[in-house]
Structure formats: structure tokens, C-alpha cells
Design a protein around this motif. Structure first.
Motif, PDB file in Angstrom:
ATOM      1  N   LEU A 191       0.828  -1.203   0.000  1.00  0.00           N
ATOM      2  CA  LEU A 191       0.000   0.000   0.000  1.00  0.00           C
ATOM      3  C   LEU A 191       0.866   1.259   0.000  1.00  0.00           C
ATOM      4  N   VAL A 197      -6.200  -0.381  -2.944  1.00  0.00           N
ATOM      5  CA  VAL A 197      -6.494  -1.652  -3.603  1.00  0.00           C
ATOM      6  C   VAL A 197      -7.938  -1.678  -4.076  1.00  0.00           C
ATOM      7  N   HIS A 223      -4.042  -2.794  -7.510  1.00  0.00           N
ATOM      8  CA  HIS A 223      -4.075  -1.413  -7.020  1.00  0.00           C
ATOM      9  C   HIS A 223      -4.785  -0.511  -8.021  1.00  0.00           C
ATOM     10  N   SER A 229       0.077  -6.592  -7.040  1.00  0.00           N
ATOM     11  CA  SER A 229       0.985  -7.090  -5.994  1.00  0.00           C
ATOM     12  C   SER A 229       0.642  -8.530  -5.666  1.00  0.00           C
TER      13      SER A 229
END
Length: 347
Positions: A191, A197, A223, A229
Motif C-alpha cells: 500500500l 487496492v 491497485h 501485488s
């Protein structure tokens, strides 16, 4: 120079290995009080921090907080939010070890209490100062990777037999399990680098006999920035993957192995001992580039002492806290949603 008095609530691994040494390393802070009911830990605290006051429970601390300018909550996860709330009610600024709380609603209530009281509150996300993470942040700031398309991050171990601690055999109500333990770091890092997200996929498993919480987990985050990720955390990985692998539109970066600061603190090393801190030799540098044009990239020094330097600056100079507690609330929301997506019981 006057020093701020810090109370460390809990003197197990987190309190004695991470928080207290880093507090003592800052010239504007001192470990003034330790809260522990263990006589063995109390003696260790007195030996490591001469002149420290030791009390057996938090009631004694909050009944007489004279000389204390900051409370650090380094107790088991389920007590983080209740103790942080009590410290704020006693008029003390607070640092809470990760995870901030067992639920995001509990964490949010602590943030609200701090804001209403006008007291500083931060969360100890020390992995923001890992050497590999700082190296990636620098590459992003300098535009060296182009548009980052995929971020792979791992905290993996090979521990096929449990040690029997509460993080392994405890249940969801205790905030046990590898998702809340190591996932708190991995999600916070993702983050911090790539922002909010929009989509999440999760796998949570219990692989070892006698384990009541997840010991093997995987999260895939999309994201709003477009980066994806992929986060692995596991106690049962017989062959470890790279710590970080970042793939951009122009270059990539891959690094293996862990930042050395935790091992150094566990071994008794302290920042400011006259030797380089948070560094690794060239053979442990990561690899940067694309295609056949690859080269070793020097890893930036890790800097866990920066967290408490930041807290001292907050309390004495009025700067922002080193980790915004609202960031930690959002991390907890992601962890809670991962539990729901994986079909497991939430705390």
C-alpha cells in the motif's frame, strides 16, 4: 539534552529486541519504565537499561504515569487496542506494535480517541525501513523501473514443526496466524508503494498439525494505480523465493534474503555500536536491469532507528508521526477482507 521518558508495555520479543533497543539508541529518548510480570524479563530489563523502573502490570503504569512521555504497546495482539486506549486515556502519546489491533473497527476507535485527545499515535511498521524496501522506494522515486506492472514480495520460512507459541497455536480472536503477523508488513509495504487496492484474491491454509491459525497464505492485490501485488507469507516453504521482485515497463529489480537488522538486534547488536548498520555485502545486493543488461545494484542501508527518531521529532518538534495510524487501519481492512475472501473465520 533532556530526554523523553518512554514506557515499554510488554518485554517479550517485540519489547526487548525491537522497541527498547531502538528507543535507547535515540539520543532524545530513554527507556524509563518497563511493564512485565516476568521476574526473569524484569531482571533483563534492569541489566539492559540501568535505572529503569519495572512494574508488574499496566494498571501500575497508568495509575502513576509521572515522567512518562510516550507509551509503547508491545504485548500480544489481542491487547493492543485496549492498552492503547487506556494509555491515551491516561494522557500519553502512543506507539502500537503491528498489527495495530485485531479488527479494523477497534483500530479505528483508537485513532478517533487519539484525535479527540490531541495526542500523537503511530504504529510500528518497521519494515518500511528494511534495506530492500528503501532500495525499491528509491528506484520508484527516480523513475528507474518505468511503470511498475507487478510487485512480488515474500516473507517465507521453513519451519515444518511448530514452536508452540500463541502466534501459531492461538486462534483468530487472538490475532494469531501468519496473515496478521507477516501479512501486516507485506500489505503495508504494498500500500505504501502503490496505493489503494480495488481487487483482492486470497488463499489461507493450515498446513501443520496442531496449528489453529493460518501458517501459509497468499494474497493478490490489484491497485487503483494498475500495479498488481503478489504477496506470499509462509512457515512451510522448503525452498525460499526472492524477497522482492519488481517488474516495470523499462527495468526490473530482484533481491534475495532478508534485511539484517532483525538478526542483528536478536544477536545483541545495537545501532551506534561503531559498525555499519543495516548494510549487506556486495554478494547480497539485488539485480537491476532488463533482458541481458543486468547488473548488481547496491542495497541501501536499512534504518529501523528512523522510526523512533521520527517519534522523537513528533513529540519535540511537532512533525508528523512516522507512520500514520490510518495507514494501519487500512492494512487491517485488507487483512479482514482477505479472511472473508478465503472463507475463513474473521477475528
Amino acid at each position: 539534552m533532556d530526554q523523553l521518558g518512554v514506557a515499554v508495555v510488554g518485554y517479550g520479543l517485540a519489547g526487548s529486541v525491537f522497541h527498547a533497543p531502538l528507543i535507547a539508541a535515540d539520543p532524545r529518548l530513554r527507556v524509563a519504565t518497563v511493564v512485565t510480570s516476568s521476574e526473569e524479563r524484569a531482571e533483563r530489563a534492569r541489566a539492559e537499561h540501568p535505572g529503569v523502573r519495572v512494574v508488574r502490570n499496566a494498571d501500575e503504569l497508568f495509575a502513576d504515569p509521572a515522567g512518562i512521555d510516550l507509551a509503547v504497546i508491545a504485548t500480544p495482539n489481542r491487547s493492543h487496542a485496549p492498552l492503547a486506549s487506556r494509555a491515551l486515556a491516561a494522557g500519553l502519546p502512543v506507539v502500537v506494535d503491528k498489527p495495530f489491533a485485531v479488527t479494523s473497527s477497534d483500530a479505528d476507535a483508537v485513532v478517533t480517541a487519539a484525535e479527540e485527545a490531541g495526542l500523537a499515535l503511530s504504529v510500528f511498521q518497521n519494515r518500511r525501513w528494511d534495506n530492500d524496501f528503501l532500495t525499491v522506494r528509491a528506484l520508484l522515486a527516480e523513475g528507474e523501473l518505468g511503470e511498475v506492472r507487478r510487485f512480488e514480495s515474500r516473507f517465507e520460512r521453513w519451519r515444518p514443526v511448530t514452536k508452540g507459541g500463541w502466534r501459531e497455536v492461538g486462534d483468530a480472536a487472538e490475532g494469531a496466524g501468519i496473515l496478521f503477523d507477516l501479512g501486516s508488513h507485506l500489505v503495508d509495504q504494498a500500500l505504501t508503494l502503490f496505493g489503494p487496492v480495488t481487487e483482492l484474491y486470497a488463499e489461507l491454509d493450515r498446513r501443520r498439525p496442531g496449528v489453529n491459525s493460518d501458517d501459509d497464505a497468499f494474497l493478490a492485490l490489484t491497485h487503483a494505480s494498475g500495479t498488481r501485488s503478489q504477496l506470499w507469507m509462509s512457515a512451510v516453504t522448503p525452498q525460499l523465493g526472492p524477497r522482492l521482485r519488481v517488474l516495470g515497463s523499462t527495468n526490473g529489480y530482484t533481491v534475495h534474503g532478508l534485511d539484517p537488522q532483525e538478526d542483528d538486534l536478536r544477536a545483541g547488536r545495537r545501532p551506534g555500536d561503531g559498525k555499519p548498520w543495516g548494510t549487506v555485502p556486495p554478494e547480497r545486493w539485488g539485480t537491476f536491469g532488463a533482458g541481458d543488461d543486468l547488473r548488481p545494484l547496491p542495497t541501501r542501508p536499512g534504518d529501523y532507528p528512523a522510526f523512533y527518531a521520527g517519534m522523537a521529532a513528533t513529540l519535540l518538534d511537532g512533525t508528523p508521526v512516522p507512520v500514520d495510524p490510518r495507514d494501519a487501519v487500512e492494512t487491517l481492512r485488507i487483512l479482514e477482507y482477505a479472511v472473508q475472501v478465503a472463507g475463513r473465520d474473521a477475528p
